[in-house]
Design an enzyme around this catalytic site. Sequence first.
Site, short mmCIF file in Angstrom:
data_model
loop_
_atom_site.label_atom_id
_atom_site.label_comp_id
_atom_site.label_asym_id
_atom_site.label_seq_id
_atom_site.Cartn_x
_atom_site.Cartn_y
_atom_site.Cartn_z
N LYS A 288 19.28 33.55 25.85
CA LYS A 288 20.33 34.50 26.24
C LYS A 288 19.74 35.74 26.90
O LYS A 288 18.80 36.33 26.40
CB LYS A 288 21.10 34.92 24.98
CG LYS A 288 21.74 33.75 24.25
CD LYS A 288 22.31 34.15 22.91
CE LYS A 288 21.28 34.49 21.88
NZ LYS A 288 21.82 34.68 20.53
N GLY B 84 26.85 41.58 16.22
CA GLY B 84 27.35 40.24 15.94
C GLY B 84 27.64 39.37 17.15
O GLY B 84 28.23 38.30 17.02
N THR B 85 27.19 39.79 18.33
CA THR B 85 27.46 38.97 19.52
C THR B 85 26.80 37.59 19.40
O THR B 85 27.41 36.58 19.75
CB THR B 85 26.93 39.63 20.82
OG1 THR B 85 25.59 40.03 20.61
CG2 THR B 85 27.76 40.82 21.22
N GLY B 86 25.54 37.58 18.92
CA GLY B 86 24.82 36.31 18.82
C GLY B 86 25.48 35.37 17.82
O GLY B 86 25.59 34.15 18.06
N CYS B 87 25.94 35.92 16.69
CA CYS B 87 26.62 35.10 15.67
C CYS B 87 27.90 34.51 16.24
O CYS B 87 28.20 33.32 16.08
CB CYS B 87 26.95 35.93 14.43
SG CYS B 87 25.56 36.80 13.71
N THR C 258 28.00 45.78 20.23
CA THR C 258 27.46 44.42 20.35
C THR C 258 26.98 43.88 19.00
O THR C 258 26.18 42.95 18.95
CB THR C 258 26.29 44.38 21.36
OG1 THR C 258 25.33 45.36 20.94
CG2 THR C 258 26.75 44.68 22.77
N1 LIG Z 1 26.82 44.09 27.37
C1 LIG Z 1 27.10 42.81 27.54
N2 LIG Z 1 28.02 42.39 28.44
C2 LIG Z 1 28.30 41.08 28.59
N3 LIG Z 1 27.69 40.10 27.91
C3 LIG Z 1 26.75 40.44 27.00
C4 LIG Z 1 26.39 41.80 26.76
N4 LIG Z 1 25.44 41.82 25.79
C5 LIG Z 1 25.21 40.54 25.44
N5 LIG Z 1 25.98 39.70 26.18
C6 LIG Z 1 26.08 38.24 26.05
O1 LIG Z 1 26.45 37.99 24.70
C7 LIG Z 1 25.87 36.77 24.25
C8 LIG Z 1 25.03 37.06 23.01
O2 LIG Z 1 23.77 37.46 23.47
P1 LIG Z 1 22.78 38.52 22.83
O3 LIG Z 1 21.52 38.45 23.63
O4 LIG Z 1 23.46 39.83 22.70
O5 LIG Z 1 22.61 37.89 21.40
P2 LIG Z 1 21.85 38.44 20.17
O6 LIG Z 1 20.86 39.47 20.56
O7 LIG Z 1 21.37 37.24 19.43
O8 LIG Z 1 23.03 39.11 19.35
P3 LIG Z 1 22.95 39.97 17.99
O9 LIG Z 1 23.24 41.37 18.43
O10 LIG Z 1 24.06 39.42 17.17
O11 LIG Z 1 21.60 39.78 17.37
C9 LIG Z 1 25.09 36.22 25.46
O12 LIG Z 1 25.93 35.36 26.19
C10 LIG Z 1 24.78 37.48 26.27
O13 LIG Z 1 24.57 37.18 27.63
C1 LIG Z 2 23.68 38.23 8.10
C2 LIG Z 2 23.39 38.56 9.52
N1 LIG Z 2 23.09 37.56 10.38
C3 LIG Z 2 22.81 37.84 11.67
C4 LIG Z 2 22.83 39.14 12.13
C5 LIG Z 2 22.48 39.43 13.57
O1 LIG Z 2 23.46 40.06 14.25
C6 LIG Z 2 23.16 40.17 11.20
N2 LIG Z 2 23.21 41.47 11.57
N3 LIG Z 2 23.43 39.83 9.92
#
Ligand SMILES: Nc1ncnc2c1ncn2[C@@H]1O[C@H](COP(=O)(O)OP(=O)(O)OP(=O)(O)O)[C@@H](O)[C@H]1O
Ligand SMILES: Cc1ncc(CO)c(N)n1
Length: 267
Positions: free
Chosen positions: A176, A209-212, A207
């Site tokens: 990502k 929880g975006t990855g979750c 942002t």
């Molecule tokens: N500001 C933004 N605008 C649009 N899309 C975004 C933005 N930030 C992240 N994304 C998208 O959101 C999705 C999650 O990606 P991200 O890299 O943020 O995950 P992450 O770092 O694992 O998340 P977390 O913050 O939960 O750890 C991907 O599709 C990424 O391209």
């Molecule tokens: C429990 C848990 N899983 C994943 C993330 C990553 O966003 C978080 N902040 N907390």
Amino acid sequence: MKPIPAALTIAGTDPSGGAGIQADLKTFQELKAYGMSVITSVVAQNTTGVQNVQHMPVSMIKQQLESVISDIPFQAFKTGMLANITIMDAVAEKISRLDVPYIIDPVMVATSGDALISGDSRDYLRDKLLPLSALVTPNIPEAEVMTGKTIKSAEDIQQAAKQIVHEFGAGAALVKGGHMQGEAVDFLYDGKKMHPFSAERIDTKNTHGTGCTYSAAITAYMSHGYQLPEAVQKAKNFVTGAIRDSFSIGHGNGPTNQWTHRTERVN
Ligand SMILES: Nc1ncnc2c1ncn2[C@@H]1O[C@H](COP(=O)(O)OP(=O)(O)OP(=O)(O)O)[C@@H](O)[C@H]1O
Ligand SMILES: Cc1ncc(CO)c(N)n1
């Protein structure tokens, strides 16, 4: 008769409701998958960071898995926070015989920068869990840890995705680009082809929880029978909408908004 689409998440909690199990279950519900959860760690956290963590006893994690697996069929499942080698090992033992797609969100660090897994478990995740997966969804820092290489460009992202599949045995890798500048571009490599998924970058600090949310949406779509890359495209639309409509609540990075009224619908 078609089975009821059901999805399982194996992860840590977020009492503030934006990440972890809570984000996963909200996403499953919005995308019309019957949601189930196994809790690996209880995390005292909110939009500002992580205040405390209590891991579940391994026997209890195994028992929760047994309770679900022995009773209710599901068509896809994901793991999020697996805090240490002992927990990873217990989960691996229980899931290795399952014959449904396994999506790994290789959670290492929260949006706030707080570490969520022990340092020594990073290699274990790569070596023991990746070969079991249909898909792994690292962000750039996680892909750098896995590959041991610095990622600075779209070309680097694609190389990392290929290495994660060919060298570490993941079924597919979705690296990502959320942590880069410019368009939010992710690359999916399925062992044959590279698929880019692009969306406009939204100017927001919300942002958490975006990855979750993204990996839960992929899991939900796969429980409906969508395959890669279609499941990822639909989930990308969903997470982009969830970031666009994110909630400005809390004192830190606000949570994404899983309500689908303005985003991607299942059917
Ligand atoms: N500001 C933004 N605008 C649009 N899309 C975004 C933005 N930030 C992240 N994304 C998208 O959101 C999705 C999650 O990606 P991200 O890299 O943020 O995950 P992450 O770092 O694992 O998340 P977390 O913050 O939960 O750890 C991907 O599709 C990424 O391209
Ligand atoms: C429990 C848990 N899983 C994943 C993330 C990553 O966003 C978080 N902040 N907390």
